[in-house]
Design a protein around this motif. Structure first.
Motif, PDB file in Angstrom:
ATOM      1  N   GLY A 159       0.902  -1.150  -0.005  1.00 24.87           N
ATOM      2  CA  GLY A 159       0.019  -0.017  -0.125  1.00 24.87           C
ATOM      3  C   GLY A 159       0.876   1.339   0.024  1.00 24.87           C
ATOM      4  N   ARG A 160       0.235   2.345  -0.178  1.00 23.84           N
ATOM      5  CA  ARG A 160       0.791   3.533  -0.275  1.00 23.84           C
ATOM      6  C   ARG A 160       1.440   4.075   0.978  1.00 23.84           C
ATOM      7  N   SER A 161       1.263   3.609   2.045  1.00 19.73           N
ATOM      8  CA  SER A 161       1.995   4.072   3.566  1.00 19.73           C
ATOM      9  C   SER A 161       2.999   2.932   3.827  1.00 19.73           C
ATOM     10  N   SER A 162       3.149   2.022   3.003  1.00 22.86           N
ATOM     11  CA  SER A 162       4.420   1.067   3.218  1.00 22.86           C
ATOM     12  C   SER A 162       5.765   1.816   3.070  1.00 22.86           C
ATOM     13  N   ARG A 163       6.828   1.020   3.603  1.00 30.13           N
ATOM     14  CA  ARG A 163       8.113   1.678   4.027  1.00 30.13           C
ATOM     15  C   ARG A 163       8.539   2.251   2.543  1.00 30.13           C
ATOM     16  N   LEU A 164       8.727   1.218   1.514  1.00 31.22           N
ATOM     17  CA  LEU A 164       9.315   1.559  -0.049  1.00 31.22           C
ATOM     18  C   LEU A 164       8.407   2.497  -0.663  1.00 31.22           C
ATOM     19  N   PHE A 165       7.207   2.128  -0.754  1.00 25.94           N
ATOM     20  CA  PHE A 165       6.434   3.174  -1.561  1.00 25.94           C
ATOM     21  C   PHE A 165       6.479   4.433  -0.711  1.00 25.94           C
TER      22      PHE A 165
END
Length: 239
Positions: A92-98
């Motif tokens: 998802g958009r709040s994940s670390r790499l994204f």
């Protein structure tokens, strides 16, 4: 050889009459003869002691990067923890790499990580599409920084619970329809070797602790045992 009743799994889900259903199965499949199916024994992968890399030039407006790490079998006890580690990094958009590569640094337009769901050992793969003009070494550096952070510092209980909730929701949504139930039962029968294991998988995900995520990250995200493919724009490629 392989398309025979003794090498097939048939799943029927829904509001059906058992006697009628069994009669239909016998009618359509009962006369098909068995086959002699050769026993498949997968070979043992030789140990990989150093990174393998390949650079390609293709007609693409921006560079792309693919990384592949050795991954566990779907039946391995490490699989649920590594799946949750992947969700921390790419879910998802709040994940670390994204959040870091797409939103903050604006170095990539798209990226994702995926863990192969195979009966035998497979790969954990990372795919990144860069923004035009951005450089692959910068993208690789950011990925390695986040993988190293996961290995050294792990995850908090709150962050882990967040990704557990996401995965549990996806699991349950996939089971809402008769077709979804049938697909999952068939998958677990073929890949896991036991359709009933479906009902234990959710509990296995819930049981994963932060220490488990950190342990599998250290075990599998080893740059010495990965394969790296870089795709670079050809000179004169259309933008």
């Amino acid at each position: 050889t392989y398309y025979a009743p003794n090498n097939a799994t048939l799943v029927i889900a829904g509001d059906v009459n058992e006697a009628e259903t069994l009669a239909l199965i016998q009618k359509h499949y009962g006369k098909i003869p068995r086959a002699r199916v050769p026993r498949f024994t997968p070979g043992t992968e030789p140990p990989q002691r150093s990174e393998r890399s390949l650079e390609l030039q293709r007609p693409t407006p921006a560079a792309k990067l693919a990384l592949a790490y050795r991954g566990p079998s779907f039946r391995d006890r490490d699989y649920p923890a590594l799946a949750l580690a992947s969700e921390v990094l790419f879910g998802g958009r709040s994940s670390r790499l994204f959040a870091r590569m797409v939103r903050d640094e604006e170095i990539a337009t798209d990226l994702h990580g995926s863990l192969a769901p195979f009966a035998d050992e497979g790969l954990y793969e990372i795919w990144v599409s860069l923004r035009p003009g951005r450089e692959l070494p910068d993208a690789l550096s950011l990925i390695e920084q986040e993988l190293a952070r996961l290995c050294k510092r792990g995850v908090t209980q709150a962050e882990l619970q967040k990704v557990k909730n996401r995965m549990e929701l996806g699991f349950l949504q996939g089971m809402e329809t008769a077709a979804g139930k049938a697909e999952q039962l068939g998958f677990f029968e073929i890949v896991y070797g036991d359709a009933a294991a479906l009902f234990a998988r959710l509990e296995a995900l819930r049981a994963v602790q932060p220490a488990d995520v950190q342990r599998v990250a250290k075990k599998y995200f080893d740059a010495r045992r990965r394969t790296r493919i870089a795709v670079l724009p050809q000179a004169g490629a259309a933008a």
